[in-house]
Design an enzyme around this catalytic site. Structure first.
Site, PDB file in Angstrom:
ATOM      1  N   TYR B 126      59.128  -2.570  12.322  1.00  0.00           N
ATOM      2  CA  TYR B 126      59.890  -3.760  12.717  1.00  0.00           C
ATOM      3  C   TYR B 126      61.370  -3.430  12.898  1.00  0.00           C
ATOM      4  CZ  TYR B 126      55.777  -6.482  11.573  1.00  0.00           C
ATOM      5  OH  TYR B 126      54.502  -6.994  11.551  1.00  0.00           O
ATOM      6  N   LYS B 173      49.302   3.950   3.164  1.00  0.00           N
ATOM      7  CA  LYS B 173      48.409   4.859   3.883  1.00  0.00           C
ATOM      8  C   LYS B 173      49.010   6.262   3.799  1.00  0.00           C
ATOM      9  CE  LYS B 173      44.765   5.437   6.590  1.00  0.00           C
ATOM     10  NZ  LYS B 173      43.378   5.174   6.161  1.00  0.00           N
ATOM     11  N   ASP B 206      43.341   0.306   3.963  1.00  0.00           N
ATOM     12  CA  ASP B 206      42.030  -0.110   4.498  1.00  0.00           C
ATOM     13  C   ASP B 206      41.065  -0.453   3.368  1.00  0.00           C
ATOM     14  OD1 ASP B 206      42.665   2.640   4.269  1.00  0.00           O
ATOM     15  OD2 ASP B 206      40.806   3.236   5.211  1.00  0.00           O
ATOM     16  N   ASP B 230      52.453  -7.814   6.755  1.00  0.00           N
ATOM     17  CA  ASP B 230      52.264  -8.867   7.755  1.00  0.00           C
ATOM     18  C   ASP B 230      50.779  -9.216   7.875  1.00  0.00           C
ATOM     19  OD1 ASP B 230      52.674 -10.631   9.789  1.00  0.00           O
ATOM     20  OD2 ASP B 230      53.453  -9.193  11.223  1.00  0.00           O
TER      21      ASP B 230
END
Lengths: 116, 338
Positions: B126, B173, B206, B230
């Site tokens: 972002y 991640k 995930d 988000d």
């Protein structure tokens, strides 16, 4: 599971590419950099972590790190060789930079984002 | 009546103005003394100011340090920058606090969900650093910084400690993005050492998604980089009843903006049809931030009671009440409870 014998090949449309500026990523511990015009390149804005810190309003609470994106736009038609001269001049002025990204327009549209 | 608070009201666009009027009616009826100062934001500003976020609005928020915001629409693809993201950037509202708690009367498949998400709000992909680096390749820089990661982790642990929470998870991640998410995780682990009374753990994003939909009760507090935050905050909102009841707060060191996280539903504008609960529960969060616990609890109790009775609720929860009728029912319930 279905099998497919052909992999699609993306179509490509030729676009007119024009060099219009350079994003410089400057590392400094001395706060927001200040630049005079360097040859045909003029500093348009500076952002830190994606937030514009020059020109305009800056929150006094804004977290800034030692890595600034400085956008230099060309004030006349320029070529790649002008960027080489610009980088050399910037380095000779003592600025330490991590990367440079040329800014191109594609068919007259900017191929680069603005800062928040 | 206690101290007067001055709050910037940003009604937004679409259904925002009618929602914010309903919410103001409820908050004012709670007995809290708020002077509301209205400012413009969103697509409706374009014609008048040439921007989604006028300077006048920025100056007013800078003065008041607290705002309640209705929904706004962000254009997709090319065009103007998001007013929401601009607000977060300009005021460095680095902590997006998104509670996901079951509302008793909304029947869901789970017995218990009580998760607080702490989404880093200013960095990651972002940072608006995108380039077409050739005519067939686009690139977006994912910017993760040590101080930015450190402060959101510290915010999460501080919040957990102040609110009696037991465990903070870092969602990442780092097995793939070893530099960026690795830095985020390193900062989290460094901060965790300062809070030995709070349990800490980390989970790959995930796997976290899969665990959330299988067994959400196992999670307490989650701290996430911007993009994962988000996505997972909306996932969590879906678990507890959807965006119509999801509050959000954007908090920095000097300022806080409370907002619904749903869109502005322009097709319903002026029909007084939509559920104002998301802005209302954001307003309840704001009252608690202003140390107005009594007013916050009073509104919350009345809202739950009105939802439980189901006589004056909006269409999305099976009723026929208009936006303002639902709000009036909450006001009436507060008076009845007094």
């Amino acid at each position: 599971m279905p099998t497919f014998t052909e992999t699609a090949k993306a179509t490509k449309k030729k676009k007119e590419i024009k060099l219009v500026g350079v994003d410089m990523y400057i590392i400094t511990e001395k706060g927001i950099p200040k630049f005079d015009d360097i040859g045909p390149f003029k500093c348009e804005f500076i952002s830190n972590r994606g937030t514009k810190v020059w020109p305009g309003f800056v929150s006094p609470d804004l977290l800034q790190v030692n890595w600034y994106r400085c956008r230099f736009m060309a004030t006349k038609d320029v070529q790649d060789a002008d960027v080489n001269t610009f980088l050399d001049a910037l380095t000779r002025k003592g600025w330490w930079w991590s990367a440079a990204q040329k800014l191109w327009n594609y068919d007259g549209e900017a191929g680069f984002s603005k800062a928040y | 009546m206690g101290k007067q608070h001055v709050v910037t009201m940003l009604p937004g666009e679409g259904t925002g103005p009618e929602i914010c009027e309903a919410v103001r009616m409820v908050i004012d009826a709670s007995g809290v003394d708020i002077k509301w100062e209205y400012e413009d934001i969103g697509l409706d500003c374009l014609e008048k100011y040439g921007t989604l976020l006028p300077d006048k609005t920025i100056q007013n928020i800078a003065k008041n340090k607290v705002a309640l915001k209705g929904p706004t629409t962000t254009p997709i693809g090319t065009g103007h920058k998001s007013a929401n993201v601009t607000l977060r950037k300009v005021f460095d509202l680095y902590a997006n606090v998104r509670p996901a708690k079951l509302i008793p009367v909304l029947k869901r498949p789970w017995d218990k969900i009580d998760i607080i998400n702490f989404r880093e709000n200013t960095e990651d992909s972002y940072a608006a650093i995108e380039h077409m680096v050739s005519d067939e390749v686009a690139q977006c820089l994912k910017v993760i910084t040590w101080p930015g990661s450190y402060r959101i982790a510290d915010f999460a642990f501080k919040w957990a400690k102040a609110n009696g929470r037991k465990k903070v998870w870092c969602v990442h991640k780092a097995n793939i993005m070893k530099m960026t998410d690795g830095l985020f995780l390193d900062a989290f682990r460094e901060v965790a050492k300062k809070y030995p009374d709070i349990e800490s753990g980390d989970i790959i994003v995930d796997n976290c998604c899969m665990q959330l939909v299988r067994n959400p009760a196992q999670f307490d507090c989650l701290v996430l980089p911007n993009l994962y935050g988000d996505i997972l905050t909306d996932l969590c909102a879906g678990l507890v009843g959807g965006l119509g009841f999801a509050p959000g707060a954007n908090v920095g060191d000097g300022c806080a903006i409370f907002e619904a996280v749903h869109g502005s539903a322009p097709k319903y504008a002026g029909m007084k049809k939509v559920n104002p609960s998301a802005v209302l529960v954001s307003g309840i969060m704001m009252l608690r931030w202003l140390n107005e616990e009594a007013a916050a609890a009073k509104i919350e109790k009345a809202m739950f009671a009105v939802l439980d009775e189901r006589k004056h609720v909006t269409y999305d929860v099976g009723g026929t009440a208009k936006t303002d009728e639902y709000a009036q029912a909450i006001v009436d319930k507060m008076h009845a409870n007094a």
